[in-house]
Design a protein around this motif. Structure first.
Motif, mmCIF file in Angstrom:
data_model
loop_
_atom_site.group_PDB
_atom_site.id
_atom_site.type_symbol
_atom_site.label_atom_id
_atom_site.label_comp_id
_atom_site.label_asym_id
_atom_site.label_seq_id
_atom_site.Cartn_x
_atom_site.Cartn_y
_atom_site.Cartn_z
ATOM 1 N N SER A 199 0.800 -1.208 -0.048
ATOM 2 C CA SER A 199 -0.024 0.247 0.031
ATOM 3 C C SER A 199 0.860 1.119 -0.109
ATOM 4 O O SER A 199 2.031 1.384 0.696
ATOM 5 C CB SER A 199 -1.082 0.139 1.184
ATOM 6 O OG SER A 199 -1.677 1.113 1.302
ATOM 7 N N TYR A 253 -0.470 4.128 0.908
ATOM 8 C CA TYR A 253 -1.273 5.139 1.425
ATOM 9 C C TYR A 253 -0.916 5.061 2.911
ATOM 10 O O TYR A 253 -1.224 4.327 3.827
ATOM 11 C CB TYR A 253 -2.780 4.850 1.652
ATOM 12 C CG TYR A 253 -3.460 4.785 0.123
ATOM 13 C CD1 TYR A 253 -3.700 3.630 -0.688
ATOM 14 C CD2 TYR A 253 -3.715 5.913 -0.637
ATOM 15 C CE1 TYR A 253 -4.052 3.698 -1.875
ATOM 16 C CE2 TYR A 253 -4.052 5.924 -1.914
ATOM 17 C CZ TYR A 253 -4.363 4.776 -2.459
ATOM 18 O OH TYR A 253 -4.741 4.660 -3.785
ATOM 19 N N THR A 298 -3.790 -3.432 6.489
ATOM 20 C CA THR A 298 -3.582 -2.979 5.358
ATOM 21 C C THR A 298 -2.187 -3.787 5.076
ATOM 22 O O THR A 298 -1.914 -3.722 3.734
ATOM 23 C CB THR A 298 -2.683 -1.694 5.805
ATOM 24 O OG1 THR A 298 -3.592 -0.715 6.205
ATOM 25 C CG2 THR A 298 -1.851 -1.011 4.534
ATOM 26 N N GLN A 315 -2.653 4.772 6.242
ATOM 27 C CA GLN A 315 -3.174 3.323 6.565
ATOM 28 C C GLN A 315 -2.313 2.300 7.210
ATOM 29 O O GLN A 315 -2.478 1.381 7.733
ATOM 30 C CB GLN A 315 -3.880 2.816 5.387
ATOM 31 C CG GLN A 315 -5.123 3.292 4.744
ATOM 32 C CD GLN A 315 -5.431 2.933 3.472
ATOM 33 O OE1 GLN A 315 -5.049 1.812 3.147
ATOM 34 N NE2 GLN A 315 -6.660 3.405 3.282
#
Length: 127
Positions: free
Chosen positions: A102, A104, A113, A107
């Motif tokens: 990920s 992001y 995640t 997160q």
């Protein structure tokens, strides 16, 4: 085969130090963020810190470990370290490392995640 091998746990007195290692293999290390989590008996697993290789920077530390724990990486060894200083009894837990693709960063503190998990290493801090 994807592997995350966490090691370095042990028994230490309050105020002492430990360095945890997370050796990764079986996936492109540079494309993943590596997080450290911990789980104490009867409690939920919580995010401790995360290293994002994509920009070579640390993304976060749990508030209670800021100033005491330091995450670092050795890309040549595909290994992420968690240096833990001034340990407290409340740091006692099983510590896990995990990997995620990920991007992001907000997160990274959430277990959902992560794609891969290591087996955990026990850290016990006596008072």
């Amino acid at each position: 085969e994807v592997q995350l091998q966490a090691s370095g746990g042990g028994l230490v007195q309050a105020g002492g130090s430990l360095r945890l290692s997370c050796a990764a293999s079986g996936f492109p290390f540079d494309d993943y963020a590596i997080g450290w989590f911990r789980q104490a008996p009867g409690k939920e697993r919580e995010g401790v810190s995360c290293w994002s290789s994509s920009d070579g920077s640390t993304t976060y530390y749990l508030d209670s470990v800021k100033g005491r724990f330091t995450i670092s990486t050795d890309n040549a060894k595909n290994t992420v370290y968690l240096q833990m200083n001034n340990l407290k009894p409340e740091d006692t837990a099983v510590y896990y490392c995990a990997a995620t693709r990920s991007i992001y960063t907000g997160q990274y503190k959430y277990t959902a995640t992560y794609d891969y998990w290591g087996q955990g290493t026990q850290v016990t801090v006596s008072s």
